[in-house]
Each structure stands twice: as structure tokens, then as C-alpha cells.
Design a protein around this motif. Structure first.
Motif, PDB file in Angstrom:
ATOM      1  N   ASP A  34      11.280 -19.975  14.260  1.00  0.00           N
ATOM      2  CA  ASP A  34      12.395 -19.430  13.486  1.00  0.00           C
ATOM      3  C   ASP A  34      11.805 -18.879  12.198  1.00  0.00           C
ATOM      4  N   TYR A  35      11.418 -17.595  12.233  1.00  0.00           N
ATOM      5  CA  TYR A  35      10.810 -16.947  11.064  1.00  0.00           C
ATOM      6  C   TYR A  35      11.938 -16.369  10.222  1.00  0.00           C
ATOM      7  N   LEU A  36      12.264 -17.029   9.131  1.00  0.00           N
ATOM      8  CA  LEU A  36      13.435 -16.701   8.334  1.00  0.00           C
ATOM      9  C   LEU A  36      13.352 -15.334   7.656  1.00  0.00           C
ATOM     10  N   ASN A  37      12.151 -14.788   7.478  1.00  0.00           N
ATOM     11  CA  ASN A  37      11.987 -13.486   6.822  1.00  0.00           C
ATOM     12  C   ASN A  37      11.813 -12.342   7.811  1.00  0.00           C
ATOM     13  N   ARG A  38      12.070 -12.588   9.060  1.00  0.00           N
ATOM     14  CA  ARG A  38      11.810 -11.588  10.101  1.00  0.00           C
ATOM     15  C   ARG A  38      12.485 -10.247   9.815  1.00  0.00           C
ATOM     16  N   GLU A  39      13.690 -10.257   9.311  1.00  0.00           N
ATOM     17  CA  GLU A  39      14.433  -9.019   9.093  1.00  0.00           C
ATOM     18  C   GLU A  39      14.539  -8.637   7.616  1.00  0.00           C
ATOM     19  N   GLU A  40      13.793  -9.291   6.762  1.00  0.00           N
ATOM     20  CA  GLU A  40      13.898  -9.016   5.335  1.00  0.00           C
ATOM     21  C   GLU A  40      12.871  -7.987   4.892  1.00  0.00           C
ATOM     22  N   SER A  41      13.187  -7.309   3.786  1.00  0.00           N
ATOM     23  CA  SER A  41      12.284  -6.304   3.242  1.00  0.00           C
ATOM     24  C   SER A  41      12.244  -6.451   1.719  1.00  0.00           C
ATOM     25  N   ILE A  42      11.269  -5.803   1.126  1.00  0.00           N
ATOM     26  CA  ILE A  42      11.106  -5.824  -0.319  1.00  0.00           C
ATOM     27  C   ILE A  42      10.930  -4.375  -0.774  1.00  0.00           C
ATOM     28  N   LEU A  43      11.542  -4.040  -1.904  1.00  0.00           N
ATOM     29  CA  LEU A  43      11.460  -2.677  -2.424  1.00  0.00           C
ATOM     30  C   LEU A  43      10.159  -2.504  -3.204  1.00  0.00           C
ATOM     31  N   ILE A  44       9.378  -1.513  -2.808  1.00  0.00           N
ATOM     32  CA  ILE A  44       8.117  -1.191  -3.471  1.00  0.00           C
ATOM     33  C   ILE A  44       8.266   0.202  -4.090  1.00  0.00           C
ATOM     34  N   GLN A  73       0.799  -1.225   0.000  1.00  0.00           N
ATOM     35  CA  GLN A  73       0.000   0.000   0.000  1.00  0.00           C
ATOM     36  C   GLN A  73       0.830   1.272   0.000  1.00  0.00           C
ATOM     37  N   LYS A  74       2.154   1.157   0.141  1.00  0.00           N
ATOM     38  CA  LYS A  74       3.003   2.340   0.127  1.00  0.00           C
ATOM     39  C   LYS A  74       4.355   1.997  -0.483  1.00  0.00           C
ATOM     40  N   THR A  75       5.119   3.016  -0.804  1.00  0.00           N
ATOM     41  CA  THR A  75       6.413   2.815  -1.442  1.00  0.00           C
ATOM     42  C   THR A  75       7.526   2.751  -0.391  1.00  0.00           C
ATOM     43  N   GLY A  76       8.672   2.250  -0.824  1.00  0.00           N
ATOM     44  CA  GLY A  76       9.846   2.174   0.047  1.00  0.00           C
ATOM     45  C   GLY A  76      10.233   0.733   0.304  1.00  0.00           C
ATOM     46  N   ARG A  77      11.150   0.530   1.220  1.00  0.00           N
ATOM     47  CA  ARG A  77      11.558  -0.816   1.640  1.00  0.00           C
ATOM     48  C   ARG A  77      10.592  -1.261   2.731  1.00  0.00           C
ATOM     49  N   LEU A  78       9.733  -2.203   2.416  1.00  0.00           N
ATOM     50  CA  LEU A  78       8.720  -2.666   3.369  1.00  0.00           C
ATOM     51  C   LEU A  78       9.146  -3.989   3.996  1.00  0.00           C
ATOM     52  N   GLN A  79       9.045  -4.060   5.320  1.00  0.00           N
ATOM     53  CA  GLN A  79       9.314  -5.305   6.019  1.00  0.00           C
ATOM     54  C   GLN A  79       8.261  -6.344   5.626  1.00  0.00           C
TER      55      GLN A  79
END
Length: 181
Positions: free
Chosen positions: A143-153, A108-114
């Protein structure tokens, strides 16, 4: 020299749930991954695997008549992500079972989203002698492997036209037009 021994009781954590969220067409470690756009539907899959690796040999969880009810829920602020699909489910599992659940993410918004967060709860199910199932809540480590990951929107625009006007505050920049991708 004297030794000081301090006995400390460590709570058992026999169950570990490894969870990850894979977004179709997006590889976290790849520099070639194209960013996603606002309001672009992203297909994802939540994969969960249960392990008894840390269970003590005397633990009743290792017996064959014990299974687990696992409840999970994918959570995110609606200002950041809209979620669809199987974002909440309850399933039965044993050690080593791998379960996959499809979900849909809509940024729903731009940027690096967790990545959205994942909440997991477990109940131990034990088949009794009378064929009745007994359940009790069990502590687990997730053990949530994506806990610290983000995606560029990025914005869902291929071009935009802006009027910069004069330097006065009332004639600031104005968006005149834009084209969607």
C-alpha cells in the motif's frame, strides 16, 4: 429458485506493507506548501510498516520464530528525479515494526512530478530446529500511499529577460539573461 455456488480459490495475501514517502517541508494536502525548484535538494523519508492483519489464524507466519526479510528500492527516471541516500535496502521485520529510511530527491524538470515509485519484495525467514534459517519468497500487498501524489516543481529562476524580436521565424524569442534564486 435454485442457488448457484461457484467455489473460487482466493490466493492468500497475509502480509501488507504500508509505505509512504514524506518530503521535509512539503505537505501534500496543504495549499500553503511552497513549490520546490529544479535542482533543489529535497530531504525525504521512506516509512514502511508491515502488517499481518489479513493472515489466517492457521498461517505459520503468525508464529514467533518467523520474521521477514524486506527488500525495497525507490525507482525513478533520471530525466525526472536524481535519487540519493538509502534508495535500496534490505532489513528484517516483524508485524507492526516501523522502519524509516532517509533519501534525497533532486528534481530535474519543472511541472507536477509524480513521486518516485517503490518496489518491495519479501522473504519469509523461519528459524529451524537446527538453528538454520529457512527462507522462501512470500506474496505481499504493498500500500504505497504516495502512488498518485505529485509535487510542483518550478524553475530555479528569480527573473529572466527575453527578447521577443520581430514576427519572422528566424527572429523568434531569445533568452537574454536570467538570475537564479
Amino acid at each position: 429458485m435454485a442457488d448457484l455456488i461457484v467455489p473460487v480459490e482466493i490466493p492468500p495475501m497475509p502480509i501488507i506493507v504500508a509505505a509512504r514517502m514524506d518530503i521535509s517541508g512539503y505537505t501534500i494536502c496543504s495549499r500553503e506548501a511552497s513549490p520546490a525548484a529544479v535542482d533543489q535538494t529535497l530531504s525525504a523519508e521512506v516509512t514502511m510498516e508491515c502488517s499481518y492483519y489479513w493472515a489466517h489464524k492457521s498461517d505459520d507466519i503468525l508464529t514467533s520464530n518467523v520474521s521477514l526479510n524486506i527488500t525495497y528500492e525507490v525507482q525513478a527516471s533520471p530525466e525526472i528525479w536524481l535519487l540519493g541516500g538509502q534508495i535500496k535496502a534490505r532489513y528484517r521485520a516483524k508485524a507492526g515494526d516501523i522502519h524509516k529510511f532517509p533519501i534525497i530527491l533532486l528534481p530535474q524538470k519543472t511541472g507536477r512530478l509524480q513521486f518516485p515509485s517503490l518496489e518491495v519484495q519479501i522473504e519469509q525467514i523461519k528459524s529451524g530446529v537446527t538453528n538454520r534459517e529457512l527462507t522462501k519468497a512470500v506474496a505481499c500487498e504493498v500500500d504505497y500511499l504516495n502512488r498518485e501524489e505529485s509535487i510542483l516543481i518550478i524553475p530555479n529562476l528569480s527573473s529572466s529577460t527575453v527578447n521577443l524580436g520581430s514576427s519572422s521565424a528566424s527572429d523568434g524569442a531569445r533568452l537574454i539573461g536570467s538570475r537564479s534564486r
